[in-house]
Design an enzyme around this catalytic site. Structure first.
Site, short mmCIF file in Angstrom:
data_model
loop_
_atom_site.label_atom_id
_atom_site.label_comp_id
_atom_site.label_asym_id
_atom_site.label_seq_id
_atom_site.Cartn_x
_atom_site.Cartn_y
_atom_site.Cartn_z
N HIS A 1 0.86 -1.19 0.00
CA HIS A 1 0.00 0.00 0.00
C HIS A 1 0.89 1.23 0.00
O HIS A 1 1.31 1.71 1.05
CB HIS A 1 -0.92 -0.04 1.22
CG HIS A 1 -1.93 1.06 1.28
ND1 HIS A 1 -3.13 0.94 1.94
CD2 HIS A 1 -1.93 2.32 0.77
CE1 HIS A 1 -3.82 2.06 1.84
NE2 HIS A 1 -3.11 2.93 1.14
N HIS B 1 1.36 4.88 -2.37
CA HIS B 1 1.01 5.76 -3.50
C HIS B 1 2.29 6.41 -3.98
O HIS B 1 2.93 7.14 -3.21
CB HIS B 1 0.02 6.82 -3.05
CG HIS B 1 -1.25 6.26 -2.46
ND1 HIS B 1 -2.40 6.09 -3.20
CD2 HIS B 1 -1.53 5.81 -1.22
CE1 HIS B 1 -3.34 5.56 -2.42
NE2 HIS B 1 -2.83 5.38 -1.22
N GLU C 1 -11.16 3.47 6.13
CA GLU C 1 -10.05 4.31 6.61
C GLU C 1 -10.69 5.42 7.45
O GLU C 1 -10.60 5.41 8.67
CB GLU C 1 -9.26 4.90 5.43
CG GLU C 1 -8.14 5.85 5.85
CD GLU C 1 -7.47 6.58 4.68
OE1 GLU C 1 -8.07 6.66 3.58
OE2 GLU C 1 -6.36 7.11 4.88
N HIS D 1 -9.54 1.20 -1.18
CA HIS D 1 -9.50 1.82 0.13
C HIS D 1 -10.93 1.75 0.71
O HIS D 1 -11.89 2.12 0.03
CB HIS D 1 -9.10 3.30 0.03
CG HIS D 1 -7.64 3.53 -0.22
ND1 HIS D 1 -6.96 2.92 -1.23
CD2 HIS D 1 -6.74 4.34 0.41
CE1 HIS D 1 -5.69 3.33 -1.20
NE2 HIS D 1 -5.53 4.19 -0.22
N ASP E 1 1.89 3.96 2.82
CA ASP E 1 0.87 4.85 2.24
C ASP E 1 1.49 6.02 1.47
O ASP E 1 1.64 5.94 0.25
CB ASP E 1 -0.07 5.33 3.35
CG ASP E 1 -1.46 5.69 2.85
OD1 ASP E 1 -1.75 5.45 1.66
OD2 ASP E 1 -2.29 6.19 3.64
N ASP E 2 1.79 7.10 2.17
CA ASP E 2 2.37 8.30 1.53
C ASP E 2 3.54 8.78 2.38
O ASP E 2 3.45 9.79 3.09
CB ASP E 2 1.31 9.41 1.44
CG ASP E 2 0.08 8.96 0.69
OD1 ASP E 2 0.13 8.92 -0.55
OD2 ASP E 2 -0.92 8.61 1.35
N1 ADE Z 1 -4.49 8.83 -1.70
C1 ADE Z 1 -3.24 8.85 -1.20
N2 ADE Z 1 -3.25 8.46 0.07
C2 ADE Z 1 -4.53 8.18 0.40
C3 ADE Z 1 -5.18 7.72 1.57
N3 ADE Z 1 -4.52 7.46 2.70
N4 ADE Z 1 -6.52 7.56 1.53
C4 ADE Z 1 -7.20 7.81 0.43
N5 ADE Z 1 -6.64 8.24 -0.69
C5 ADE Z 1 -5.32 8.41 -0.71
ZN ZN Z 2 -3.65 4.83 0.60
#
Ligand code: ADE
Ligand code: ZN
Length: 335
Positions: A14, A16, A197, A194, A275-276
């Protein structure tokens, strides 16, 4: 334990790619491409990374993507991430990208996918990191835009293993994309989404019922529903959990309140992911360390996250067997 976690073979499921844009590269690309950003320094950028919910993050995340223009930019972004994977001993990664974040700005789908793909190929040959690519639909955009994006992916089916669903969860239910996912499945793509969350456990139910998911991204709100947890356990439906992300976006007040270790001990197929990472303060090792600091685990439990990730990944059974052997040897040697 720090050394055990640092050297542990890891699999990321996971991630991005646009969320790996570090402030240094953002400024470099803004100069290279002559694109204005609202920020004048690294410190200003980092100061802006204080989020109070998912949307406040997404606004900054999409603004950041504006500096990505040419194939080389997408290559450089992906290559920087893979170098970071090497440091954390990530041996396999399944990377999300958001084509609509770029095509909406007039960048061609081919530019985006080719730049990312070239770096992934180089990562395989030069760094020994295997990878898959997953194309996400932005759920705040309409169904038609997702169908157009799916059509653009046809020329790149050899490079893309699955489709996913990301961006604003609340107000954009899985049902909006049921028909697009059906078509993607018919075309041979696997599916992830997703769910749970920021949105409730009902969103996880709906996504599972409508989208034929191979795994759920995040899914941490499953704890609200004992029946759902039972389903996740008995059907071995994996969750790709992102601990530092969940704290930064205030899904949980602090890591001590995070449910990932409780879910692991209940027998849910949970995995740890970043994630990011450029926005949330940590890559894979940082996420493992943060979880272990708040919820001390033994080595078998820590390694279970990677065993789960092997099981949940989109690699062949042969490759799963090989990685399982590598991981078991690492665990046996370090017990
Ligand atoms: N796009 C990038 N990170 C995300 C996240 N945590 N939740 C939803 N969309 C995303
Ligand atoms: Zn994500």
């Amino acid at each position: 334990m720090k050394e055990f976690i640092q050297s542990l073979p890891k699999i990321e499921l996971h991630l991005h790619i646009e969320g790996t844009l570090e402030p240094e590269l953002m400024l470099e690309l803004s100069k290279r491409n002559n694109v204005q950003t609202p920020f004048n320094s690294i410190a200003e950028i980092r100061d802006a990374y204080n989020f109070h919910n998912l949307q406040s993050f997404l606004d900054i995340y999409f603004q950041g993507t504006d500096v990505l223009i040419n194939e080389q930019d997408f290559f450089d972004l992906t290559w920087a991430y893979l170098l970071r994977c090497k440091e954390d001993n990530v041996v396999h990664t399944e990377v999300f990208f958001d084509p609509q974040a770029h095509t909406e700005r007039g960048i061609s789908f081919d530019t985006v996918v080719n730049g990312i793909h070239q770096a992934l190929v180089k990562g395989r040959t030069e760094l020994g990191i295997s990878s898959k690519l997953i194309m996400c639909f932005l759920r705040h955009l309409d169904e038609q835009s997702a169908f157009i994006t799916l059509a653009q992916a046809q020329a790149h089916k050899d490079k893309i293993i699955a489709v996913g669903l990301d961006s604003t969860e609340i107000g954009h239910p899985a049902s909006k994309f049921e028909r697009v996912f059906k078509q993607a499945l018919e075309q041979g793509f696997l599916t992830v989404a997703h769910a749970g969350e920021e949105g409730s456990a009902d969103n996880i139910h709906q996504a599972l019922a409508l989208l034929k998911l191979s795994r759920v991204d995040h899914g941490v709100r499953c704890s609200e529903d004992a029946g759902l947890i039972e389903q996740l356990i008995t059907e071995r439906i994996p969750l790709t959990v992102c601990p530092l992300s969940n704290i930064k976006l205030k899904i949980f007040a602090c890591m001590a309140q995070h449910n990932i270790v409780a879910l692991l001990r209940q027998g849910v197929c949970v995995t740890i992911n970043s994630d990011d990472p450029a926005y949330f303060g940590g890559y894979m090792t940082d996420n493992f360390l943060a979880v272990n600091q708040a919820h001390p685990m033994n080595k078998t439990e820590i390694a279970q996250f990677t065993f789960n990730a092997i099981e949940a990944s989109f690699i062949s059974q042969n490759e799963k067997n090989r990685l399982t052997t590598v991981l078991q040897s690492y665990l046996d040697f370090n017990q």
